[in-house]
Design a protein around this motif. Structure first.
Motif, PDB file in Angstrom:
ATOM      1  N   ALA A   1      -8.226  -9.407  38.643  1.00 51.70           N
ATOM      2  CA  ALA A   1      -8.633  -9.512  37.431  1.00 51.70           C
ATOM      3  C   ALA A   1      -8.850  -8.162  36.636  1.00 51.70           C
ATOM      4  N   MET A   2      -9.171  -7.209  37.724  1.00 52.77           N
ATOM      5  CA  MET A   2      -9.450  -5.881  37.179  1.00 52.77           C
ATOM      6  C   MET A   2      -8.039  -5.400  36.571  1.00 52.77           C
ATOM      7  N   LEU A   3      -6.941  -5.590  37.571  1.00 49.90           N
ATOM      8  CA  LEU A   3      -5.518  -5.213  37.124  1.00 49.90           C
ATOM      9  C   LEU A   3      -5.337  -5.688  35.502  1.00 49.90           C
ATOM     10  N   TYR A   4      -5.358  -7.086  35.381  1.00 52.41           N
ATOM     11  CA  TYR A   4      -5.226  -7.796  34.352  1.00 52.41           C
ATOM     12  C   TYR A   4      -5.986  -7.087  33.199  1.00 52.41           C
ATOM     13  N   MET A   5      -7.077  -6.598  33.508  1.00 51.76           N
ATOM     14  CA  MET A   5      -7.960  -6.034  32.312  1.00 51.76           C
ATOM     15  C   MET A   5      -7.337  -4.758  31.882  1.00 51.76           C
ATOM     16  N   VAL A   6      -7.133  -4.010  32.990  1.00 43.85           N
ATOM     17  CA  VAL A   6      -6.764  -2.766  32.476  1.00 43.85           C
ATOM     18  C   VAL A   6      -5.139  -2.851  31.676  1.00 43.85           C
ATOM     19  N   TYR A   7      -4.308  -3.954  32.135  1.00 44.41           N
ATOM     20  CA  TYR A   7      -3.013  -4.274  31.344  1.00 44.41           C
ATOM     21  C   TYR A   7      -3.582  -4.600  29.850  1.00 44.41           C
ATOM     22  N   LEU A   8      -4.485  -5.617  29.807  1.00 43.43           N
ATOM     23  CA  LEU A   8      -5.090  -6.090  28.499  1.00 43.43           C
ATOM     24  C   LEU A   8      -5.145  -4.982  27.614  1.00 43.43           C
ATOM     25  N   VAL A   9      -5.957  -3.896  28.031  1.00 41.94           N
ATOM     26  CA  VAL A   9      -6.434  -2.951  27.191  1.00 41.94           C
ATOM     27  C   VAL A   9      -5.402  -2.078  27.001  1.00 41.94           C
ATOM     28  N   LEU A  10      -4.689  -1.418  27.736  1.00 37.00           N
ATOM     29  CA  LEU A  10      -3.209  -0.757  27.568  1.00 37.00           C
ATOM     30  C   LEU A  10      -2.369  -1.302  26.520  1.00 37.00           C
ATOM     31  N   ASN A  11      -2.127  -2.728  26.691  1.00 42.80           N
ATOM     32  CA  ASN A  11      -1.421  -3.755  25.657  1.00 42.80           C
ATOM     33  C   ASN A  11      -1.892  -3.373  24.283  1.00 42.80           C
ATOM     34  N   THR A  12      -3.280  -3.467  24.375  1.00 42.84           N
ATOM     35  CA  THR A  12      -3.871  -3.515  23.084  1.00 42.84           C
ATOM     36  C   THR A  12      -3.699  -2.085  22.118  1.00 42.84           C
ATOM     37  N   LEU A  13      -4.129  -1.059  23.175  1.00 48.56           N
ATOM     38  CA  LEU A  13      -3.891   0.144  22.475  1.00 48.56           C
ATOM     39  C   LEU A  13      -2.646   0.619  22.147  1.00 48.56           C
ATOM     40  N   ILE A  14      -1.446   0.246  23.085  1.00 44.43           N
ATOM     41  CA  ILE A  14      -0.317   0.476  22.652  1.00 44.43           C
ATOM     42  C   ILE A  14       0.538  -0.400  21.553  1.00 44.43           C
ATOM     43  N   THR A  15       0.233  -1.863  21.646  1.00 46.40           N
ATOM     44  CA  THR A  15       0.934  -2.600  20.464  1.00 46.40           C
ATOM     45  C   THR A  15       0.094  -3.296  19.509  1.00 46.40           C
TER      46      THR A  15
END
Ligand code: UDP
Ligand code: MG
Length: 324
Positions: free
Chosen positions: A241-255
């Motif tokens: 879940a933590m990995l997924y969270m990091v991915y979501l945050v990065l994804n939002t920041l980038i795209t």
């Protein structure tokens, strides 16, 4: 001193009862100096007890224990084991599926020093495909979860020396998964192989639902792994879940802001609710059993006994009417 005790649990066995004694008595009588056959009537609603009483008039080695209602095969076996006085004790089914011819070999092994002589089914051809697969799955799972495991394809049919029986009588639990208890006490073992025949007459008393509950009983009384596995599962899931969270945050920041995530949220939600319920269910299975054990009710109640010595069972002695 009685040399051999047979313990025969009987539940609605009027169809095979007499056949059983015709087959067994002539086989064992010449083999031992003295024997008793303890028939435990597990609350039969047919003529089993009547037939037993008639047979006992002709052969006083036949002894009868009547439970006050149907307590199940495991409780019936416990009652028999509590009251058996033989130096060797053999639980055996009434339907002749446990071949009495094997008793001779069991006695030979016992006299040669074995304390437990197991009878293993060499093939299960007399069982349906479904029963064979489910039972083999159960044995595999059980041996992974519980220590010591139970040897596959070994039932209750076995010879036990007096020391083993006395050890068994010290186990006070109400959850009587006899195969597991037999294995738990240990002692020097020898294994004999046999082919299990069809039932001589009458019908099986076990359907798949009963067998499912029986396996749950076995696993929960011998393993706490289903309880403990949830914390490990929790660690793995939180990490993912933590990995997924990091991915979501990065994804939002980038795209930038993502499209609405109803489907993914919903599936994660449903999946984890399911997992939580399974975990809760596993805990429930154990709590339910703790509840039953803490009540410390007797494992069985006797209604009537004929010829059985009024020996105090290791478990709390229930009220008994003793007759000659
Ligand atoms: N039995 C019992 N109480 C029960 C169910 C079965 O004492 O509630 C006895 C039954 O009379 C028989 C033995 O347990 O002597 C094995 O039962 P069954 O042959 O029906 O089981 P299967 O061989 O089909 O597993
Ligand atoms: Mg049977």
């Amino acid at each position: 001193m009685t040399e051999l005790s047979l313990i025969v649990p009987m539940y609605n066995e009027e169809a095979v009862c007499a056949k059983f004694f015709d087959a067994v008595v002539p086989l064992i009588a010449p083999l031992v100096s003295s024997y008793e056959i303890i028939c435990v009537d597990d609350g039969s609603r047919d003529r089993t007890v009547e037939i037993l009483k008639l047979l006992r008039e002709k052969n006083p080695n036949i002894k009868i224990l009547c439970l006050s209602r149907n307590f199940g095969k495991e409780a019936a076996l416990t009652a028999g084991i509590d009251h058996a006085v033989g130096r060797a004790v053999i639980p055996i089914d009434a339907d002749l599926q446990d071949p009495p011819e094997l008793i001779a070999d069991m006695l030979t092994q016992w006299r040669a020093g074995a304390q437990v002589v197991l009878a293993r089914r060499a093939d299960r051809a007399s069982d349906s495909f479904l029963k064979r697969t489910t039972s083999s799955l159960f044995y595999q799972l059980f041996s992974k979860l519980a220590k010591p495991g139970i040897p596959p394809n070994v039932g209750d049919f076995r010879l036990m020396d007096r020391v083993v029986v006395d050890a068994l009588k010290q186990l006070p639990e109400r959850a009587r998964f006899m195969k597991g208890l037999f294995a738990w006490v240990g002692f020097r073992q020898v294994i004999l192989e046999y082919t299990r025949p069809e039932r001589a007459a009458g019908e099986t008393k076990f359907n798949y639902w009963k067998l499912w509950n029986f396996s749950l009983e076995g696993i929960t009384s011998f393993s706490s792994l289903p309880l403990k596995v949830w914390s490990y599962f929790g660690v793995v899931v939180s990490f993912l879940a933590m990995l997924y969270m990091v991915y979501l945050v990065l994804n939002t920041l980038i795209t930038g802001v993502d499209t609405p995530g109803y489907a993914s949220l919903m599936s994660v939600q449903l999946f984890f609710n399911g997992i939580l319920l399974i975990g809760l269910g596993a805990i429930g299975e154990y709590v339910g059993r703790i509840f039953i054990e803490t009540k410390r009710r007797p494992i069985y109640l006797l209604n009537e006994t004929l010829g059985v010595s009024p020996q105090a069972p290791a478990s709390a002695e229930p009220a008994v009417i003793h007759r000659a």
